[in-house]
Structure formats: C-alpha cells, structure tokens
Write an enzyme that holds these catalytic residues in place. Structure first.
Site, mmCIF file in Angstrom:
data_model
loop_
_atom_site.group_PDB
_atom_site.id
_atom_site.type_symbol
_atom_site.label_atom_id
_atom_site.label_comp_id
_atom_site.label_asym_id
_atom_site.label_seq_id
_atom_site.Cartn_x
_atom_site.Cartn_y
_atom_site.Cartn_z
ATOM 1 N N GLY A 9 42.809 33.023 33.791
ATOM 2 C CA GLY A 9 41.346 32.986 33.637
ATOM 3 C C GLY A 9 40.943 32.300 32.348
ATOM 4 O O GLY A 9 39.995 32.718 31.683
ATOM 5 N N ALA A 10 41.666 31.207 32.007
ATOM 6 C CA ALA A 10 41.389 30.496 30.740
ATOM 7 C C ALA A 10 40.278 29.477 30.895
ATOM 8 O O ALA A 10 39.930 28.791 29.937
ATOM 9 C CB ALA A 10 42.665 29.812 30.243
ATOM 10 N N ASN A 81 44.140 38.237 32.181
ATOM 11 C CA ASN A 81 42.696 38.376 31.940
ATOM 12 C C ASN A 81 41.845 38.027 33.158
ATOM 13 O O ASN A 81 40.755 38.572 33.311
ATOM 14 C CB ASN A 81 42.348 37.462 30.744
ATOM 15 C CG ASN A 81 40.880 37.092 30.709
ATOM 16 O OD1 ASN A 81 40.038 37.899 30.328
ATOM 17 N ND2 ASN A 81 40.548 35.881 31.141
ATOM 18 N N TYR A 145 35.166 47.173 42.035
ATOM 19 C CA TYR A 145 35.527 46.713 40.683
ATOM 20 C C TYR A 145 36.176 47.853 39.889
ATOM 21 O O TYR A 145 37.242 47.683 39.282
ATOM 22 C CB TYR A 145 34.271 46.202 39.974
ATOM 23 C CG TYR A 145 34.537 45.622 38.604
ATOM 24 C CD1 TYR A 145 35.194 44.405 38.464
ATOM 25 C CD2 TYR A 145 34.119 46.283 37.451
ATOM 26 C CE1 TYR A 145 35.428 43.871 37.212
ATOM 27 C CE2 TYR A 145 34.356 45.748 36.188
ATOM 28 C CZ TYR A 145 35.016 44.537 36.079
ATOM 29 O OH TYR A 145 35.258 44.005 34.834
ATOM 30 N N ALA A 147 37.594 50.640 40.927
ATOM 31 C CA ALA A 147 38.899 51.070 41.450
ATOM 32 C C ALA A 147 39.983 50.078 41.032
ATOM 33 O O ALA A 147 41.085 50.476 40.651
ATOM 34 C CB ALA A 147 38.835 51.194 42.968
ATOM 35 N N SER A 148 39.659 48.788 41.093
ATOM 36 C CA SER A 148 40.672 47.784 40.718
ATOM 37 C C SER A 148 41.040 47.921 39.240
ATOM 38 O O SER A 148 42.207 47.838 38.864
ATOM 39 C CB SER A 148 40.173 46.369 41.020
ATOM 40 O OG SER A 148 39.135 45.987 40.122
HETATM 41 N N1 LIG Z 1 32.197 39.960 30.974
HETATM 42 C C1 LIG Z 1 32.263 41.278 30.828
HETATM 43 O O1 LIG Z 1 31.277 41.955 30.468
HETATM 44 C C2 LIG Z 1 33.555 42.008 31.088
HETATM 45 C C3 LIG Z 1 33.608 43.370 30.768
HETATM 46 C C4 LIG Z 1 34.775 44.068 30.997
HETATM 47 C C5 LIG Z 1 35.880 43.414 31.523
HETATM 48 N N2 LIG Z 1 35.797 42.092 31.828
HETATM 49 C C6 LIG Z 1 36.994 41.449 32.400
HETATM 50 O O2 LIG Z 1 37.330 40.326 31.619
HETATM 51 C C7 LIG Z 1 38.006 39.366 32.433
HETATM 52 C C8 LIG Z 1 37.379 38.000 32.231
HETATM 53 O O3 LIG Z 1 36.030 38.076 32.675
HETATM 54 P P1 LIG Z 1 34.883 37.055 32.225
HETATM 55 O O4 LIG Z 1 33.689 37.872 31.987
HETATM 56 O O5 LIG Z 1 35.384 36.147 31.199
HETATM 57 O O6 LIG Z 1 34.643 36.311 33.629
HETATM 58 P P2 LIG Z 1 34.444 34.783 34.028
HETATM 59 O O7 LIG Z 1 33.741 34.023 32.972
HETATM 60 O O8 LIG Z 1 33.856 34.822 35.397
HETATM 61 O O9 LIG Z 1 35.955 34.249 34.122
HETATM 62 C C9 LIG Z 1 36.815 34.706 35.109
HETATM 63 C C10 LIG Z 1 38.110 33.909 35.020
HETATM 64 O O10 LIG Z 1 39.014 34.420 36.011
HETATM 65 C C11 LIG Z 1 39.535 33.338 36.766
HETATM 66 N N3 LIG Z 1 39.758 33.745 38.149
HETATM 67 C C12 LIG Z 1 38.953 34.503 38.935
HETATM 68 N N4 LIG Z 1 39.472 34.602 40.159
HETATM 69 C C13 LIG Z 1 40.629 33.898 40.152
HETATM 70 C C14 LIG Z 1 41.618 33.618 41.128
HETATM 71 N N5 LIG Z 1 41.528 34.081 42.373
HETATM 72 N N6 LIG Z 1 42.677 32.856 40.770
HETATM 73 C C15 LIG Z 1 42.786 32.364 39.517
HETATM 74 N N7 LIG Z 1 41.894 32.607 38.542
HETATM 75 C C16 LIG Z 1 40.824 33.348 38.869
HETATM 76 C C17 LIG Z 1 38.454 32.241 36.710
HETATM 77 O O11 LIG Z 1 39.068 30.982 36.820
HETATM 78 P P3 LIG Z 1 38.691 29.878 37.945
HETATM 79 O O12 LIG Z 1 37.239 29.989 38.191
HETATM 80 O O13 LIG Z 1 39.124 28.583 37.313
HETATM 81 O O14 LIG Z 1 39.525 30.240 39.096
HETATM 82 C C18 LIG Z 1 37.890 32.418 35.308
HETATM 83 O O15 LIG Z 1 38.611 31.663 34.379
HETATM 84 C C19 LIG Z 1 37.899 39.891 33.865
HETATM 85 O O16 LIG Z 1 39.093 40.546 34.210
HETATM 86 C C20 LIG Z 1 36.767 40.889 33.794
HETATM 87 O O17 LIG Z 1 36.857 41.891 34.775
HETATM 88 C C21 LIG Z 1 34.663 41.366 31.623
#
Ligand SMILES: NC(=O)c1ccc[n+]([C@@H]2O[C@H](COP(=O)([O-])OP(=O)(O)OC[C@H]3O[C@@H](n4cnc5c(N)ncnc54)[C@H](OP(=O)(O)O)[C@@H]3O)[C@@H](O)[C@H]2O)c1
Length: 263
Positions: A9-10, A81, A145, A147-148
C-alpha cells in the site's frame, strides 16, 4: 544504506508517506500496490525505490512478486499496511460479498504475504501490522472492517510470540483517523484527524525504537480505551446516538437536494 523495507500500500495515504519517510532516512524501499502508474512515478523520482505491482488478494500475484525480488537478499522491515475500508450500510440485508472482500484484502492476504516475504526477514528484522484503533470499540456499519482488523490484532500478537526466538520484532499499529483517500469517503465527524505524514512519522519513530504497540493520536485512543473499560451500555448509547444524528443529517441533506432539484 540503513536497510531495506517492503511496504504494501505504498501508492497512497499512510503507505506513501511511510515510503517518503524511509527514503529520507536512507532506506531502500520495495514499494507495493496495484497502481502501476503511481509505482512507476515513485521509482522514477527516486532510485532507491523498487516498484512491484500486485494485488494482495491474489496468491499467485504475491508469489510472482516475491520471485521478482529474489535478488534482494534481506528485508529488514516488512510493513504490512495495505488495506480497504467499506461499510455494511444495511445490517439486516447483510452484504456477504462485501464482508468476504474486505476480509480477503485486509486479513486473508496477510497469510500469503507472510508465506512469501517473511523468509527474507532475518534475525534483528521487523514485521509491522497496520491495524486500526477501530478494534478498541465496536462501531456501527464497521462489521467487515472491524472484524478484519481485530483478526490482524490477534495475528500480530500470536506471531510476536513465535518470532521472539528468531529475534524478529512484531509491531502492532492502531492509528486513529488519518486524512487519506480511504477516509475522504467518510460522511461522519473524524475527531483529532492527523495527516498521513504525522502518522508515518509516529510509525517510523515507534518502529525504530522496536516498540511492540503504537497507538495515536493518544487524545483519541486513550478516550476509546477508557470507554472500552466501562460497561457496554455506555459506549452503545454514545455510538447509537451518533449514528442517529448522522442519519438525521443525511435525511435533511437529501430533502434539501430534492427541493433544489425541483426548483
Ligand atoms: N486513514 C485512516 O484513518 C486509517 C485509520 C486506521 C487504520 N488505517 C489503515 O491504514 C492502512 C492504509 O490506509 P490509508 O488510509 O493510507 O488508505 P489509502 O490511502 O486508501 O491506501 C490504501 C493502500 O492499500 C493498497 N491496496 C488496497 N487494496 C489493495 C489490493 N487488493 N492489493 C494491493 N494493494 C492494495 C492501495 O494500493 P493500490 O490502490 O495501488 O492498489 C493503497 O496504496 C490501511 O490498512 C487502513 O485500514 C487507516
């Protein structure tokens, strides 16, 4: 070079900010995601980025990705991530497909990522799981979300016990609300929202200190931890009251839209 980090998720949000943080601190970054254009751009901008495009829900693609980096001998930090957040909008008409898809992306994928990439993490190395502070309390519509992410919490804690003898550290991260494309979709208030740079900086510092557990911003997570200690009905009434006022707001907005369309 300080070492090599693989970040899933970079291509967006927290992961992209982590990539810049680790590059600035002299790491080689194996950048993962599905967005090929973005990965290409990241690699063009910095020669220390090794881009690999794959879908984490596809075991074959993960295996092929691991093959592509077979020349890289060691991964010092495996930063798991990548994730997706989608809500169950109607619990009575439960969307099993949505549930399975969120579990596949956020949890099931981790088994295969560990199978193919953990062998490259050696003594002194580190595995980091980006879970969520959502696991501290149940939220309406967050059945899939939550549960995962609760599954990730257990996985991380159990793996930590088994990797201790190998001298591989495991860090579990519980972020609060972080402004990214994932939360830009949210239609509710997100208290104490941090930027993805702030989140990345906290994760970088905590991981460098080999901390087992990171949660931030503390002014949110400590309140959540306090609610979790109280009897269930207290949090239930707060959560349901919030949900009710959100639904009222949505209904008012819809009415206004209809009125404006008629004009
Ligand atoms: N933002 C928040 O408030 C928050 C709070 C708590 C936890 N988190 C956790 O932090 C992590 C990052 O979230 P974020 O907020 O930065 O979200 P984001 O901006 O939507 O980024 C999500 C990343 O995950 C990758 N991804 C998603 N599905 C994928 C798949 N099937 N295969 C490969 N890559 C995949 C995407 O890459 P591509 O689009 O290039 O595939 C993207 O780089 C997540 O695990 C999220 O649950 C976020």
């Amino acid at each position: 070079m300080k070492g090599t980090i693989l970040i899933t998720g970079a291509t967006s949000g927290i992961g992209e900010s982590l990539l810049h943080h680790y590059l600035a601190n002299d790491y080689q970054v194996i950048a993962c995601g599905r967005n090929q254009e973005k990965l290409k751009q990241l690699a063009t901008d910095n020669t220390n980025v090794v881009p690999i495009a794959f879908d984490i829900t596809d075991k074959e693609q993960i295996r092929a990705a691991a093959n592509k980096i077979s020349a890289i001998e060691r991964i010092d930090i495996l930063m798991l991530n990548a994730g997706d957040c989608r809500y169950i909008d109607n619990a009575k008409a439960f969307d099993g497909e949505l549930f399975a898809s969120v579990i596949a992306t956020n949890l099931q994928s981790l088994g295969y990522l560990l199978e193919y990439f953990l062998p490259k993490v050696t003594a002194g190395g580190h595995v980091v799981f980006v879970s969520s502070s959502a696991t501290l309390l149940p939220f309406p519509r967050a059945e899939a979300y939550g549960a995962s992410k609760a599954g990730i919490d257990y996985l991380a804690k159990s793996l930590r016990l088994d990797l201790k003898a190998e001298n591989i550290a495991v860090t579990l991260v519980h972020p609060g609300f972080i402004k990214t494309p994932l939360t830009d979709k949210n239609d509710f208030a997100m208290p104490f929202l941090l930027t993805s740079e702030q989140a990345a900086s906290r994760i970088y510092q905590g991981v460098s200190a080999r901390k087992h557990y990171l949660h931030f911003p503390k002014r949110l997570t400590l309140i959540m931890k306090l609610f979790a200690l109280l009897p269930d009905f207290i949090w239930q009434s707060v959560a349901l009251k919030n949900e009710k006022s959100l639904n009222n707001e949505k209904a008012l907005k819809k009415e206004e839209e209809l009125r404006n369309n008629k004009k």
